[in-house]
Design an enzyme around this catalytic site. Sequence first.
Site, short mmCIF file in Angstrom:
data_model
loop_
_atom_site.label_atom_id
_atom_site.label_comp_id
_atom_site.label_asym_id
_atom_site.label_seq_id
_atom_site.Cartn_x
_atom_site.Cartn_y
_atom_site.Cartn_z
N ASP A 97 0.81 -1.22 0.00
CA ASP A 97 0.00 0.00 0.00
C ASP A 97 0.84 1.27 0.00
O ASP A 97 0.62 2.17 0.82
CB ASP A 97 -0.93 0.01 1.21
CG ASP A 97 -1.70 -1.28 1.39
OD1 ASP A 97 -2.16 -1.82 0.37
OD2 ASP A 97 -1.83 -1.77 2.53
N GLU A 120 -11.45 0.63 -2.49
CA GLU A 120 -10.68 1.13 -1.35
C GLU A 120 -9.43 1.83 -1.87
O GLU A 120 -9.25 2.03 -3.06
CB GLU A 120 -10.29 -0.03 -0.42
CG GLU A 120 -9.50 -1.13 -1.12
CD GLU A 120 -9.34 -2.39 -0.28
OE1 GLU A 120 -9.93 -2.46 0.82
OE2 GLU A 120 -8.63 -3.31 -0.73
#
Length: 575
Positions: free
Chosen positions: A35, A196
């Site tokens: 991420d 997301e």
Amino acid sequence: MRYWGCCLTLFGSIAQTTAHNSSYFNPVLAGWHSDPSCTVVDDTFYCVTSTFISFPGLPIYASKDLVDWKLVSHAWNRESQLPGASWGTPDQQNGMYAATIRHHDGEFFVICQYLNAPEGNIGVIFKSLDPYSNVAWSDPVRFKPSNIDPDLFWDDDGKVYSVMAGITLQEIDLETGDLSQPPLSVWNGTGGTYPEGPHLYKKDDWYYLMIAEGGTELNHSITIARSRNINGPYDSYVNNPILTARGTDDYFQTVGHGDLFQDQEGNWWGMCLSTRSGPDWSIYPMGREAVLFPATWNKDEWPILQRVKGKMNGWRLPPRNRDIPGTGPFNDDPDRYEFRLNSTIPPNLVYWRVPRQDTITTSNNGLRIVPSRSNLTGVIAASNSEADLSLSGRRGLSFIGRRQTHTIFDASVDLSFSPKEIDQEAGVTMFLTQFNHVDLGLVLLQNDDTAKPSLFLRFRAVSGGSTVDYLLTRLPDHWGNGSLRLEIQAHNTTHFTFSAMPSSEPHNRITVGAASGSLLSGNTGPFTGSLVGMFATCNGAGNNNTCPDGGNAYFQNWEYTGIAQYISNETAILL
């Protein structure tokens, strides 16, 4: 540097620069770095990645050339920033989820959500005027998040917004943490699961909303929408996804959850996560790593993101430059640590949850690890009593390790250990979570052949919380009472071997066991990656958080050396 595989081609540099473009190799942040989010200040790039329950958390990496990344600080680096959160977190994949790093008016901001703390999910905003200093990172401004993966965006009118998974938009007060209510639903993606990882950008009077979809596995992707108004409606790009590896036989899979930024020449780049697994997706112990890709983003047009490969060709890279402040290592550097008295713990070594005070310290005899009652697996706590929690590992494991950052590597450490009680143990481990790890320990056990206890080398492989391989080798008498060298080696892409030898006689090696990398791939740690580390435990003896006396372990001469980095199933780069 050279290819290792079907083609043995010599290279003088990882990045070859021509008049108009450059070549470089992915991943640029090898090892568990999921991420990624990045920002640019002057001539330096900064990125942050997820850390879940490992501590210190939210590492800040800096680079001047997009290839060499130096660990310069951690935004979450002291227990007092979130007191009690770590020990109150029950699960292996809770903690610090995907963060966003941004810079505004001379100040750095890292916004994140800590998942499943005792009081629930905690939104946190860390601030710093100096990203090269742990101390400079503030105690967090807390907020109540509507979802995971918060983004930060400053609009031209000075208003500050956070976009979160879902996908929702709210104004946020960076001093109080107050969020406008209710959250405004601005886009739900293109129909993929788990929309997301949002990031909001403004370009050419368009608001672009880039997100991750499809989950973090083989269907992962990056999609995008845009609007003339920050509140929407957002129109989805007809050619979504703009980046993915799904449906391909690429070595780099699970591509998604990215961030975009510009270099000093105005060229666009992106970083996202990927897994070096190939489509079989069975052996990938380093988990989700950070990869770099060039992007083309012309005026009023949609961005075009280059497909992620092991060898990339793109915009001309900045000149190679390792002149970065701070004392941390570059991610690709080897470790050579003696752990001298009063030396600081190297910043690339991390714990699994916040450790108990004075559990792991430097001493005259090297790194001292005071054992925990819990071994690396622990047991599921039946209650919230201190006795149960200490056996679960939730009161801090006596473990410290570094990310596996190379496909092929050698790691070794010298262990001085004189256990006094049965089942006192210390050693080395390849650790994914408490329920997936492979260990080689020196342990005192009752010897069936004599009335006296004896020292054994114990090899244990744990998957899903259950032991799947167990070997005992009695320590040879002729090895004496000197320090023991323990070694972990990855000589291929599929297995790790564990060996022991007297520190003074490294040629006198015993290979104790081997384990498949599949034990450390996904399983109970789908968001994390392997850590190479050291541990000490009394395996449940003692009371509450205290082991019987006599089980302290001392580690010296820690070495980790990367040998090769695979960039495809057939090709590796020798380092």
